[in-house]
Design an enzyme around this catalytic site. Structure first.
Site, PDB file in Angstrom:
ATOM      1  N   SER A 125     -11.061  10.215 -65.135  1.00 39.61           N
ATOM      2  CA  SER A 125      -9.730  10.569 -64.623  1.00 39.61           C
ATOM      3  C   SER A 125      -9.071   9.362 -63.989  1.00 39.61           C
ATOM      4  CB  SER A 125      -9.907  11.668 -63.574  1.00 39.61           C
ATOM      5  OG  SER A 125      -8.727  11.841 -62.842  1.00 39.61           O
ATOM      6  N   TYR A 150     -14.207  15.871 -55.879  1.00 41.38           N
ATOM      7  CA  TYR A 150     -13.961  15.901 -57.322  1.00 41.38           C
ATOM      8  C   TYR A 150     -13.758  14.468 -57.846  1.00 41.38           C
ATOM      9  CZ  TYR A 150     -11.103  15.721 -61.491  1.00 41.38           C
ATOM     10  OH  TYR A 150     -10.602  15.359 -62.706  1.00 41.38           O
ATOM     11  N   LYS A 154     -16.111  11.779 -60.526  1.00 38.04           N
ATOM     12  CA  LYS A 154     -15.694  10.993 -61.696  1.00 38.04           C
ATOM     13  C   LYS A 154     -16.124   9.522 -61.532  1.00 38.04           C
ATOM     14  CE  LYS A 154     -14.154  14.425 -63.934  1.00 38.04           C
ATOM     15  NZ  LYS A 154     -14.936  14.915 -65.074  1.00 38.04           N
TER      16      LYS A 154
END
Ligand code: UD1
Length: 339
Positions: A125, A150, A154
């Site tokens: 991302s 989150y 990544k």
């Protein structure tokens, strides 16, 4: 060629399955249905006419992952989407995010490590860049301290792949850093299915336009941008899906120049929240009820991609405009309303 798509019933996963099938790949989907539905399989079949192999499997179950790979020794590539992706939820429940997004990645890589050759595509991302100093953002921009668990999953995910590839020359990996994927397949058979109140801009706009939500809150209009609202790079999900097929082909044809490559997937154009609202109002011919509210904590001011590496090296370029992507999301919303 057989391709495993983890999280293949999710938003980006399902669109990628369709593009893989169109290119003649045989697809095996693993999904635990935690944020997706079995009906997506029907949507895929109604577009391509091909039922993918589906196994309901939770990748957190290491023994099951081992068993799966024992039974499918002829997999030529793995596209790994399976992960949780809600920023707010990750702040509330960080350990669930680390377990879902990190353990599962490790278990899959441990199986790939055992194979003579393995091709692996990872869903990363633009969140890894945080608020980048310079726009557009190149792949060389420094990775910044993650704003959320989150986002951290990544970053850690990319690091795990990097470390693994260093000592496993049999694994060929590509990480794709998505900017903001939106929209739906033109058939309106598959699209985004947010659970509960949408946290992301496009689904919230769609549900407001459809009368499901009363009003969109625009998080801040006092940012240092042209109209004061945040800038993002909204990219049609079908463009994102096609990039996965191209990236996989690059690995299958041994065209990669290292066994761990990274590419941005964006359009290269930044759009403000108000510009997205205008695009919606134009394509839907519908005034959107919105109000300006306070900034949302954790939002970066601006993030849009330098896409030259993906353009030149992958030979991939986003084809759809913002208006086309927003229109596809609106058609999808209307197809859901008419169910
Ligand atoms: C976030 C994550 C991204 C993740 C994506 C999808 C960060 C920095 N970004 O993207 O990694 O892949 O979600 O889960 O963690 N907005 C409103 N009103 C709303 C909703 C959003 O004004 O009701 C604004 C936001 O302030 C932002 C823009 O719309 O400026 C886009 O927001 P959103 O769709 O949530 O995506 P990101 O936050 O960019």
């Amino acid at each position: 060629m057989k391709v495993l798509v983890t999280g293949g019933l999710g938003f980006i996963g399902s669109h990628t399955v369709v593009e893989l099938q169109k290119e003649g790949y045989q697809v095996v989907i693993i999904d635990n249905l935690s944020n997706s539905s079995l009906e997506v399989l029907q949507g895929i079949v109604s577009i391509t006419g091909i039922m993918p192999v589906f196994e309901k499997l939770d990748l957190k179950d290491k023994a099951k992952v081992q068993e799966f790979f024992k039974q499918h020794q002829d997999i030529h590539g793995v596209i790994h989407f399976a992960a949780s992706k809600a920023v707010g939820e990750s702040v509330q429940n960080p350990l669930m995010y680390y377990e879902n997004n990190i353990n599962t990645l490790v278990y899959v890589l441990q199986e790939l490590e055992k194979l003579p050759t393995a091709n692996f595509i990872f869903s990363s991302s633009c969140t890894v860049y945080g608020q980048a100093k310079a726009m557009p953002i190149t792949e060389n921009a420094p990775i910044q301290f993650a704003e959320s668990p989150y986002g951290n999953t990544k970053q850690i995910g990319e690091e795990i792949i990097q470390d693994t590839c260093k000592v496993n020359s049999n694994i060929q990996a590509i990480s794709l850093r998505y900017f903001n994927p939106i929209g739906a397949h033109e058939s309106t058979k598959i699209g985004e299915l947010p659970i509960g109140v949408p946290q992301n801009l496009i689904p919230y706009i769609m549900q407001t336009g459809a009368g499901i939500r009363e009003q969109l809150s625009v998080y801040g209009d006092d940012y240092p941008t042209t109209d004061g609202t945040c800038i993002r790079d909204y990219i049609h999900v079908v463009d994102v899906a096609k990039a996965h097929v191209i990236a996989l082909k690059r690995l299958l044809e041994n065209k990669n120049t290292s066994n761990n490559e990274t590419f941005n997937l964006g359009t290269g154009t930044g759009s403000s929240v108000l510009e997205v609202i205008q695009a919606f109002e134009k394509v839907a011919n519908n005034k959107l009820n919105y109000k300006i509210v306070n900034r949302r904590p954790g939002d970066v001011i601006s993030a849009y991609a330098d896409t030259s590496k993906a353009n030149e090296v992958l030979g991939w370029k986003a084809q759809y405009s913002l208006e086309e992507a927003v229109l596809s999301a609106w058609k999808w919303q209307n197809s859901l309303n008419s169910l």
